[in-house]
Motif scaffolding. Sequence first.
Motif, mmCIF file in Angstrom:
data_model
loop_
_atom_site.group_PDB
_atom_site.id
_atom_site.type_symbol
_atom_site.label_atom_id
_atom_site.label_comp_id
_atom_site.label_asym_id
_atom_site.label_seq_id
_atom_site.Cartn_x
_atom_site.Cartn_y
_atom_site.Cartn_z
ATOM 1 N N PRO A 32 -8.039 3.238 9.252
ATOM 2 C CA PRO A 32 -7.399 4.410 9.848
ATOM 3 C C PRO A 32 -8.429 5.431 10.331
ATOM 4 O O PRO A 32 -9.508 5.557 9.746
ATOM 5 N N VAL A 36 -6.894 11.488 5.204
ATOM 6 C CA VAL A 36 -6.128 11.051 4.043
ATOM 7 C C VAL A 36 -5.220 12.198 3.590
ATOM 8 O O VAL A 36 -5.357 13.343 4.038
ATOM 9 N N LYS A 227 -6.082 -0.191 1.664
ATOM 10 C CA LYS A 227 -5.074 -0.335 2.706
ATOM 11 C C LYS A 227 -3.860 0.553 2.420
ATOM 12 O O LYS A 227 -3.354 1.242 3.309
ATOM 13 N N HIS A 230 -4.920 4.418 2.624
ATOM 14 C CA HIS A 230 -5.746 4.807 3.780
ATOM 15 C C HIS A 230 -7.147 5.252 3.363
ATOM 16 O O HIS A 230 -7.723 6.148 3.961
ATOM 17 N N THR A 232 -10.051 3.080 2.950
ATOM 18 C CA THR A 232 -10.749 1.794 2.988
ATOM 19 C C THR A 232 -12.181 1.910 2.485
ATOM 20 O O THR A 232 -12.724 0.966 1.901
ATOM 21 N N VAL A 280 4.562 5.182 3.192
ATOM 22 C CA VAL A 280 3.446 4.505 3.870
ATOM 23 C C VAL A 280 3.996 3.521 4.903
ATOM 24 O O VAL A 280 3.572 3.493 6.066
ATOM 25 N N TYR A 284 3.691 3.715 9.180
ATOM 26 C CA TYR A 284 3.131 2.676 10.033
ATOM 27 C C TYR A 284 4.182 2.067 10.954
ATOM 28 O O TYR A 284 3.875 1.651 12.075
ATOM 29 N N TYR A 309 -0.966 -3.339 9.827
ATOM 30 C CA TYR A 309 -1.080 -2.335 10.889
ATOM 31 C C TYR A 309 -1.775 -2.924 12.123
ATOM 32 O O TYR A 309 -2.562 -2.270 12.777
ATOM 33 N N ALA A 359 -3.517 1.644 13.139
ATOM 34 C CA ALA A 359 -3.726 2.624 12.071
ATOM 35 C C ALA A 359 -4.595 3.759 12.604
ATOM 36 O O ALA A 359 -5.701 4.021 12.124
#
Length: 375
Positions: A32, A36, A227, A230, A232, A280, A284, A309, A359
Amino acid sequence: MSKLPNTSASIFSVMSQLANQHNAINLSQGFPNFPVDNRLLEISERLLKENIHQYTPMAGLPSLLNKIAELTLNNYGRAINTSSELLITSGATQGIYTAINALVTSGDEVIILDPSYDSYEPSVLVAGGKPIRISLNDDYSPNFNRIEDVITSKTKLIVVNNPHNPTGKIWSESDYENLESILEKHPNIILLSDEVYEYISFKHTHISVNSRPKLRERAVVASSFGKSLHVTGWKVGYLITPEHLMKEIKKVHQFLVFSVNSISQHVISEYLDIVNFDEVGKMYSNKRTLFQEALKDSRFEILPSEGTYFQIVNYKNISTKNDLDFAKELITEHGVAAIPISVFYEDATDKHMLRFCFAKTDETLLEAAEKLCRI
């Protein structure tokens, strides 16, 4: 002598680097580009000042293990023993690598369904195993005749990925029933289920191996907070598996990373009390709809995206170039980066498909779609 003689820089790194060089919109790598949750940042800032900077227990922070167990019970009806069936890993990729290297020995065969995520095969090769890669159906559903045809006395593991990267396909109830029928005939085969996009599904609800009693007692299930939340870059995932398999996995894990980033574990543990994973999926779903609608007037054929995503498109109405060359042209000439689908196949099957990651902020998606509609 190299254990991975045919492995070079990943396609994700290559396309992202090319995107940076040409100042292109990067819809290639799956991360993404939006902020966050502020609540997660507030928890992080507060906990950062506390005494949480030393090793956690090898298997994971006890409070986080308990929260995951509660999450798994609520979502999938599976009660797990946190001391013997759950392991926090440094991202799902490390978890998958660790599981494969703990369970696969020299000469073992591992079935991988193409198109497949690029970490599976190298993990098998490093373990001394033999990857057996077979293609999914044209609609990216599993082909169980092909799976059954390649099973031998040496088959140790089958790797499945649901929701599926790169295609966004989700397994159905009948898919799992077919897999269960096959595995009942082969009691020694272990299932590795990569479910890192478990909370990102749209029309159909994600069915987890955690909810399948016939499978879960012989399966390793990999999940990813990177994932789902968000984040990563935090590289926090986890494995759920029965004790007899977890014992072997922990033997490798303790000498690979020993324990995972303590700050991330503490923050996620507290954040799980307030996050709503249903939101979530809805977020998406909205982004997928926005991107698909924005591409409606383009010459790209938009394929179904049932989860993850990622959005797959076919460019056969635009170019006859192979997908790698067209993906590079898309960056250099049109300013948008994507991933060619052929790289996910052992034999580089090229169906003129590209994978876009949605994303991203709505502004990024709309700007990218505008460029794509001009082609």
